[in-house]
Motif scaffolding. Sequence first.
Motif, short mmCIF file in Angstrom:
data_model
loop_
_atom_site.label_atom_id
_atom_site.label_comp_id
_atom_site.label_asym_id
_atom_site.label_seq_id
_atom_site.Cartn_x
_atom_site.Cartn_y
_atom_site.Cartn_z
N ARG A 67 35.47 -43.33 4.18
CA ARG A 67 36.46 -43.67 3.16
C ARG A 67 37.88 -43.30 3.56
O ARG A 67 38.85 -43.82 2.99
CB ARG A 67 36.12 -42.94 1.85
N GLY A 68 38.05 -42.39 4.50
CA GLY A 68 39.38 -41.94 4.88
C GLY A 68 39.31 -41.11 6.15
O GLY A 68 38.33 -41.15 6.88
N TYR A 89 48.07 -47.12 6.17
CA TYR A 89 47.18 -48.12 5.61
C TYR A 89 46.00 -47.45 4.93
O TYR A 89 45.73 -46.26 5.16
CB TYR A 89 46.68 -49.04 6.73
N PRO A 90 45.27 -48.19 4.08
CA PRO A 90 44.03 -47.62 3.52
C PRO A 90 43.14 -47.14 4.65
O PRO A 90 42.94 -47.83 5.64
CB PRO A 90 43.41 -48.82 2.79
N GLY A 91 42.61 -45.95 4.50
CA GLY A 91 41.84 -45.32 5.57
C GLY A 91 42.63 -44.22 6.25
O GLY A 91 42.06 -43.28 6.81
N SER A 98 44.49 -42.13 4.65
CA SER A 98 44.56 -40.95 3.77
C SER A 98 43.85 -39.77 4.42
O SER A 98 42.70 -39.88 4.84
CB SER A 98 43.89 -41.26 2.43
N VAL A 155 48.70 -43.02 -1.20
CA VAL A 155 48.14 -43.52 -2.45
C VAL A 155 48.52 -42.62 -3.62
O VAL A 155 49.00 -43.07 -4.66
CB VAL A 155 46.61 -43.63 -2.35
N SER A 161 55.93 -44.12 3.94
CA SER A 161 54.70 -43.38 3.71
C SER A 161 55.04 -41.94 3.36
O SER A 161 56.15 -41.47 3.61
CB SER A 161 53.80 -43.43 4.96
#
Length: 266
Positions: free
Chosen positions: A64-65, A208-210, A212, A231, A248
């Motif tokens: 997930r990250g 980007y997503p991931g 985190s 996020v 970011s």
Amino acid sequence: MPNAVQSSTRRTCQACLLAAGLLALPLADGPALADLPATAAQMKRSVVAVGTYMAVRQTQKQPRGTGFVVAPKHVVTNAHVVPRKLDEGRRETVAVYRPGADNRTEMRPAKLVAADREHDLALLRFEGGALPAVTLGRTADIREGQWAAFTGYPLLGALGLYSATHRAVVAALAPIAAPVGSGRELTPEMIKRLSAPFKILQLDATAYPGNSGSPVYDVDSGRVIGVINSVYVKRTRESAIKDPSGISYAIPVDHVRALMSKAGLR
């Protein structure tokens, strides 16, 4: 003698051009950027993906990250990367992932040791052998304008378990919640952040997503200075912006130190 005269004349001309601003000096960031490949290669040894594992579901491995090793068997990531509730009846577990031999994915079960929900950080302990730990810096040493980088697993679902390194500039140390024009613009998240404000790193880079949980580190020393967390932060700093800003954010490293101290590490 002619050579000596020519050399003297050349130096005089260069001095004149420098004074006039017509001759550029070597870029100050040259040596730092040249060190990035070596620093990133070292950092990749400590970067893992974080997610869940369940043997009986169709997709067993669900990263997930990103996270990074802060002690031989401990990883720091964002708290929102770790599910608050696991399906214990089907033996779902938190897991860390890293590339293994022959393009295989190495999975290690992990458990949540401590969490700091206010700063969206989590500390995990994983099973198996120890992994190389990063070196942590200090928030007081961070300078606006310094070169930094972050390494993580962007777009895990599309790109797979291949870490990527992105270059960044620390643009500002800014409050977690941005000022608003009127009370009508306040969101519940902003009100919560304003009640317990703290500063975050604002980076000229796109995460980007991931990403985190990715470590943000000084290019020269490799010392970690923050944890990517776009996020969580964007909801309070960019609530009025409809499209992605290309900025970011990261949680400063001192909050990582505090979480580790809470868990009895270092």
